[in-house]
Design an enzyme around this catalytic site. Structure first.
Site, PDB file in Angstrom:
ATOM      1  N   LYS A  74       0.866  -1.185   0.000  1.00 21.98           N
ATOM      2  CA  LYS A  74       0.000   0.000   0.000  1.00 21.98           C
ATOM      3  C   LYS A  74       0.893   1.223   0.000  1.00 21.98           C
ATOM      4  O   LYS A  74       2.052   1.155   0.422  1.00 21.98           O
ATOM      5  CB  LYS A  74      -0.880   0.030   1.253  1.00 21.98           C
ATOM      6  CG  LYS A  74      -2.162   0.810   1.054  1.00 21.98           C
ATOM      7  CD  LYS A  74      -3.204  -0.051   0.394  1.00 21.98           C
ATOM      8  CE  LYS A  74      -4.477   0.704   0.120  1.00 21.98           C
ATOM      9  NZ  LYS A  74      -5.568  -0.237  -0.246  1.00 21.98           N
ATOM     10  N   ASP A  84      -7.069   4.301  -4.442  1.00 21.28           N
ATOM     11  CA  ASP A  84      -7.698   4.115  -3.129  1.00 21.28           C
ATOM     12  C   ASP A  84      -8.353   5.479  -2.854  1.00 21.28           C
ATOM     13  O   ASP A  84      -8.584   6.246  -3.804  1.00 21.28           O
ATOM     14  CB  ASP A  84      -6.658   3.713  -2.058  1.00 21.28           C
ATOM     15  CG  ASP A  84      -7.292   3.138  -0.796  1.00 21.28           C
ATOM     16  OD1 ASP A  84      -7.624   1.953  -0.776  1.00 21.28           O
ATOM     17  OD2 ASP A  84      -7.478   3.889   0.189  1.00 21.28           O
TER      18      ASP A  84
HETATM   19  N1  GLU Z   1      -7.241   0.038  -2.838  1.00 21.66           N
HETATM   20  C1  GLU Z   1      -8.010  -1.115  -3.167  1.00 21.66           C
HETATM   21  C2  GLU Z   1      -8.073  -2.067  -1.988  1.00 21.66           C
HETATM   22  O1  GLU Z   1      -8.135  -1.619  -0.863  1.00 21.66           O
HETATM   23  C3  GLU Z   1      -7.605  -1.770  -4.479  1.00 21.66           C
HETATM   24  C4  GLU Z   1      -6.185  -2.165  -4.599  1.00 21.66           C
HETATM   25  C5  GLU Z   1      -5.806  -2.645  -5.988  1.00 21.66           C
HETATM   26  O2  GLU Z   1      -6.669  -2.765  -6.865  1.00 21.66           O
HETATM   27  O3  GLU Z   1      -4.625  -2.905  -6.172  1.00 21.66           O
HETATM   28  O4  GLU Z   1      -8.106  -3.275  -2.109  1.00 21.66           O
END
Ligand code: GLU
Length: 452
Positions: free
Chosen positions: A133, A173
């Site tokens: 992340k 996100d």
């Molecule tokens: N931010 C999204 C999550 O919390 C998607 C992450 C992604 O698609 O890589 O899963």
């Protein structure tokens, strides 16, 4: 179904304590860590080889953490500085994968809690993706479009060296949507001289993006609720949905609830919430929030029969299904009690860790079906993995085909989660199930790959 939360397993408690000592100012990370360690006691008792190989000690420590300066120049010509983050938590199952969050609250604790959750969520999708992340403490809502563009270019000018289709693949996100992804991808392409489609997901459908990626997190959360309800013959149809948030996740939770014959009657932002007994008008919501980027009160002004409640907590509105889809710890113990009093039957987390631990306890004690984010909102990242597959094969699947695949993946996640909850002694406890099932997949891969 009554579930009690036992204390941490004696083998795991010292690992938690050591992590807390090593990361003293990271409450969200500690919260996420405690929840997982609380679940995996029965797993490590059955598999002492995980403990002997130091799997848990290694798992709680990110493989790599990058923090960097993001300097940029605002419209007034002033130099501004933000902080950028990327925590590459675990790549045992595949390249690092997880979104970027742009929000003033972003700090190392937030990025680490999200990255840690992402490991298990991504494992549950069974799509061969590791966990990561990142983000920044920038507030894109306070910036002009040109400032957002310059910010994204500066952010990527540092981050690009850590990314790549086989290394680390970000996505959006909170605060990172189609616009930001375009600027970030463009700068990566310019710096590297590579149109490397598979290095970012959530791209525009015209330039390498996947159908259904935009809808996937919200749709997936409703599918997960549908699958939990179906276990004892209940359905979404005819039930009222209480939804928080008004971003990408909330919007498509609402749309899918309506498609399945339910009725979503709320949406919210940090200023308050709207109630629309006829069912939230998805097009109007998108127009107000995504296109015009205005406050949620604007929705009530344009939609006869709806009302805006300033500063209120949406959980005081009664309904049978709840989808917290805004942000972490938005639903406290008292909110859970209000939902239970209002007759809630199932809760599925659209956001990451939106329910505080006390709230989850209340749901479990009241026999409310509870789908944790790792399982319930995994449809987004699962569809990101489908986007990577399409990029690698230079293909684009139709909306229908993509949605069918998403549906099948969510069904698989529900099945794996439910089975793990039964196998490890708390049938119907989807928190235990998601953590245990995700953990076993990562632990087995780590075990096979040696002490690295
Ligand atoms: N931010 C999204 C999550 O919390 C998607 C992450 C992604 O698609 O890589 O899963």
């Amino acid at each position: 179904m009554t579930i009690t939360t036992p204390a941490l397993d004696p083998a795991l408690h010292p690992i938690f304590e050591a992590s807390v000592r090593r990361n003293p100012h990271e409450p969200e990370f500690q919260q996420a860590l405690h929840e997982v360690l609380d679940s995996i006691g029965p797993v490590v008792r059955e598999h002492p080889e995980y403990l002997e190989a130091g799997i848990v000690e290694r798992l709680v420590e990110p493989e790599r953490q990058v923090m960097f300066r993001v300097p940029w120049v605002d419209d007034a010509g002033r130099v501004r500085v933000n902080r950028g983050y990327r925590v590459q938590f675990n790549s045992a199952l595949g390249p690092y994968k997880g979104g970027l969050r742009f929000h003033p609250s972003v700090d190392l604790s937030i990025v680490k809690f999200l990255g840690f959750e992402q490991i298990f969520k991504n494992a549950l999708t069974a799509q061969g993706i590791g966990g990561a992340k990142g983000g920044s403490d920038v507030d894109p809502h306070a910036l002009s479009a040109r400032e957002v563009e310059r910010f994204c270019q500066s952010f990527m000018t540092e981050l690009y060296r850590h990314l790549g289709e086989h290394t680390d693949v970000p996505a959006g996100d909170i605060g990172v949507g189609a616009r930001e992804i375009g600027f970030l991808f463009g700068q990566y392409r310019r710096i590297t001289n590579r149109h490397e489609s598979g290095m970012f997901t959530g791209k525009g459908v015209e330039w390498g993006g996947a159908n259904v990626r935009t809808q996937a997190t919200g749709y997936g959360a409703v599918y997960f609720a549908q699958d939990m309800l179906a276990v004892d013959g209940r359905a979404v149809e005819g039930r009222t949905g209480i939804v928080s948030g008004s971003g990408n996740v909330a919007t498509y939770v609402i749309e899918k609830l309506h498609q399945l014959g339910g009725r979503a009657i709320t949406a919210s932002d940090s200023s308050g919430y709207v109630v629309d007994e006829r069912g939230i008008d998805v097009e109007l919501l998108r127009q107000v929030k995504e296109v015009e980027r205005r406050r949620i009160s604007e929705y009530a002004e344009r939609r006869p029969g709806s009302r805006f409640v300033p500063g209120g907590r949406v959980w005081e509105v009664p309904g049978q299904l709840a989808f917290p889809s805004a942000t972490q710890n938005e639903l406290a113990e008292a909110d859970a009690r209000a939902l239970v009093a209002g007759g809630v039957e199932a809760v599925a987390e659209g956001a990451n860790m939106p329910c505080a631990p006390g709230a989850v306890r209340v749901f479990h004690e009241a026999g409310v079906l509870f789908g944790p984010g790792k399982a319930a909102n995994a449809g987004g990242v699962a569809t990101s993995a489908l986007e990577m597959s399409q990029n690698a094969a230079r293909q684009r699947w139709s909306f229908e085909e993509s949605e069918d695949r998403l549906r099948a993946i969510m069904l698989g996640i529900h099945q794996a989660t439910l089975e793990a909850s039964e196998r490890y002694g708390r049938p119907g406890d989807y928190v235990l199930g998601a953590n245990a099932a995700g953990f076993v997949r990562v632990a087995d891969a780590m075990l096979a790959q040696g002490v690295i």
